[in-house]
Design an enzyme around this catalytic site. Structure first.
Site, PDB file in Angstrom:
ATOM      1  N   LYS A  96       5.152  -4.589   2.990  1.00 15.21           N
ATOM      2  CA  LYS A  96       6.313  -5.122   2.239  1.00 15.21           C
ATOM      3  C   LYS A  96       7.612  -5.083   3.047  1.00 15.21           C
ATOM      4  O   LYS A  96       8.625  -4.537   2.599  1.00 15.21           O
ATOM      5  CB  LYS A  96       6.469  -4.360   0.920  1.00 15.21           C
ATOM      6  CG  LYS A  96       5.260  -4.524  -0.002  1.00 15.21           C
ATOM      7  CD  LYS A  96       5.454  -3.872  -1.342  1.00 15.21           C
ATOM      8  CE  LYS A  96       4.226  -3.972  -2.228  1.00 15.21           C
ATOM      9  NZ  LYS A  96       3.058  -3.187  -1.769  1.00 15.21           N
TER      10      LYS A  96
HETATM   11  O1  LIG Z   1       2.858  -6.255  -7.036  1.00 19.29           O
HETATM   12  C1  LIG Z   1       2.225  -5.464  -6.337  1.00 19.29           C
HETATM   13  C2  LIG Z   1       2.234  -5.534  -4.952  1.00 19.29           C
HETATM   14  C3  LIG Z   1       1.455  -4.670  -4.241  1.00 19.29           C
HETATM   15  N1  LIG Z   1       0.704  -3.719  -4.848  1.00 19.29           N
HETATM   16  C4  LIG Z   1      -0.116  -2.828  -4.000  1.00 19.29           C
HETATM   17  O2  LIG Z   1      -1.485  -3.061  -4.291  1.00 19.29           O
HETATM   18  C5  LIG Z   1      -2.186  -1.821  -4.348  1.00 19.29           C
HETATM   19  C6  LIG Z   1      -2.704  -1.607  -5.755  1.00 19.29           C
HETATM   20  O3  LIG Z   1      -3.519  -0.456  -5.825  1.00 19.29           O
HETATM   21  P1  LIG Z   1      -4.451  -0.134  -7.103  1.00 19.29           P
HETATM   22  O4  LIG Z   1      -5.061   1.170  -6.755  1.00 19.29           O
HETATM   23  O5  LIG Z   1      -5.469  -1.251  -7.197  1.00 19.29           O
HETATM   24  O6  LIG Z   1      -3.553  -0.069  -8.271  1.00 19.29           O
HETATM   25  C7  LIG Z   1      -1.210  -0.745  -3.889  1.00 19.29           C
HETATM   26  O7  LIG Z   1      -1.357  -0.600  -2.489  1.00 19.29           O
HETATM   27  C8  LIG Z   1       0.141  -1.344  -4.197  1.00 19.29           C
HETATM   28  O8  LIG Z   1       1.146  -0.879  -3.318  1.00 19.29           O
HETATM   29  C9  LIG Z   1       0.704  -3.644  -6.215  1.00 19.29           C
HETATM   30  O9  LIG Z   1       0.030  -2.799  -6.822  1.00 19.29           O
HETATM   31  N2  LIG Z   1       1.466  -4.525  -6.927  1.00 19.29           N
END
Ligand SMILES: O=c1ccn([C@@H]2O[C@H](COP(=O)(O)O)[C@@H](O)[C@H]2O)c(=O)[nH]1
Length: 278
Positions: A96
């Site tokens: 990001k």
């Molecule tokens: O809007 C967003 C952007 C990025 N993320 C990222 O995705 C993963 C989600 O992890 P889970 O364990 O599937 O919840 C995480 O690395 C976030 O930083 C997001 O969740 N939402």
């Protein structure tokens, strides 16, 4: 040189529409019986690569969980990126990044220049210094067959206050981001290299994604409460462009490699079913 959009299109056709994140949370390290230190991080990442690298279209290491161990954590991130690329996955680094343009140039070199040890297939970027400030990333990505996924409508509840704020011309902040990325992808075939991040948790927000002509990364599935069935509500007619993304939902099946693969197979089957109804 093949564009990122073309490479992604091929990877999804061969391996299915799925991105799995490598997020070595302290809680997951403990659950896997690993210490919360660099050796535990290394073991975790190697196991995830072994389980996912030869079968998942896109693997998304979350940089924060590597950075928290300092230089040795970043060294493990570099090695994880190399291992994933050797195994045939596209690597999307979730980092990001965003800044003024002159600094974005340095971020672009770090993640999109093939001579960099951290070079990946694509990275996530933040547009809140203006989408135009990300131009050096878009340029280097285009020059080297890389991709950039820009945050539009994030999966966390706090994002809405900023992203759905209405600008002077009546569009939301998110819609201006969507429209600028759509311009960058105009005319690209089979699909553009510039994607958007749109959370699976946000419901029907009325944003127009129809002109994006690029991949729509959908995090928020599993641990954050989003389901594959929600994708239809969020994306409507843009479902065919969606790349669903899971991290904890799959990783919590570890450390057994077969169990991790089974968890990935299960969510992939859910996603195929949800996306096939389009
Ligand atoms: O809007 C967003 C952007 C990025 N993320 C990222 O995705 C993963 C989600 O992890 P889970 O364990 O599937 O919840 C995480 O690395 C976030 O930083 C997001 O969740 N939402």
């Amino acid at each position: 040189m093949e564009s990122f959009g073309a490479r992604l299109h091929r990877a999804v056709a061969e391996r299915g529409p799925l991105c799995v994140g490598i997020d070595p949370h302290p809680g997951l390290l403990a659950r896997w019986g690993l210490r919360d230190d660099v050796d535990g991080l290394d073991r975790f990442a190697r196991t995830a690569v072994e389980a996912l690298g030869d079968r998942i279209a896109v693997v998304k290491p979350q940089s924060a969980f590597f950075e928290r161990f300092g230089a040795r954590g970043v060294e493990i991130l570099e090695s994880t990126i190399r291992q994933l690329r050797d195994a045939g996955s596209l690597v999307l680094l979730d980092v990001k990044r965003g800044d003024i343009g002159s600094t974005v140039s340095a971020y672009a070199s770090a993640y999109l220049d093939p001579s960099s040890p951290l070079c990946v297939d694509a990275l996530t970027a933040s547009p809140y210094l203006g989408v135009g400030s990300l131009a050096p990333m878009f340029e280097l990505a285009a020059a080297h067959g890389g991709g950039v996924f820009v945050l539009a409508l994030t999966s966390n509840p706090e994002g809405a206050a900023v992203q759905r704020a209405v600008t002077a011309d009546g569009r939301t902040v998110a819609q201006t981001v969507i429209d600028e990325i759509s311009q960058l992808n105009r005319g690209a075939e089979p699909v553009g290299s510039f994607g958007l991040v749109v959370g699976a948790t946000i419901g029907d927000t009325g944003h127009d994604l129809s002109g994006v002509n690029g991949p729509l990364l959908a995090p928020g599935l599993g641990a954050q409460g989003g389901t594959a069935a929600d994708l239809r509500t969020v994306f409507g007619a843009s479902l065919p462009s969606v790349l669903p993304s899971y991290s904890r939902e799959v990783l919590s099946a570890g450390p057994d490699v077969a169990a991790l693969r089974a968890a990935a197979d299960r969510v992939l089957a859910d996603c195929r079913a949800a996306l096939a109804t389009s």
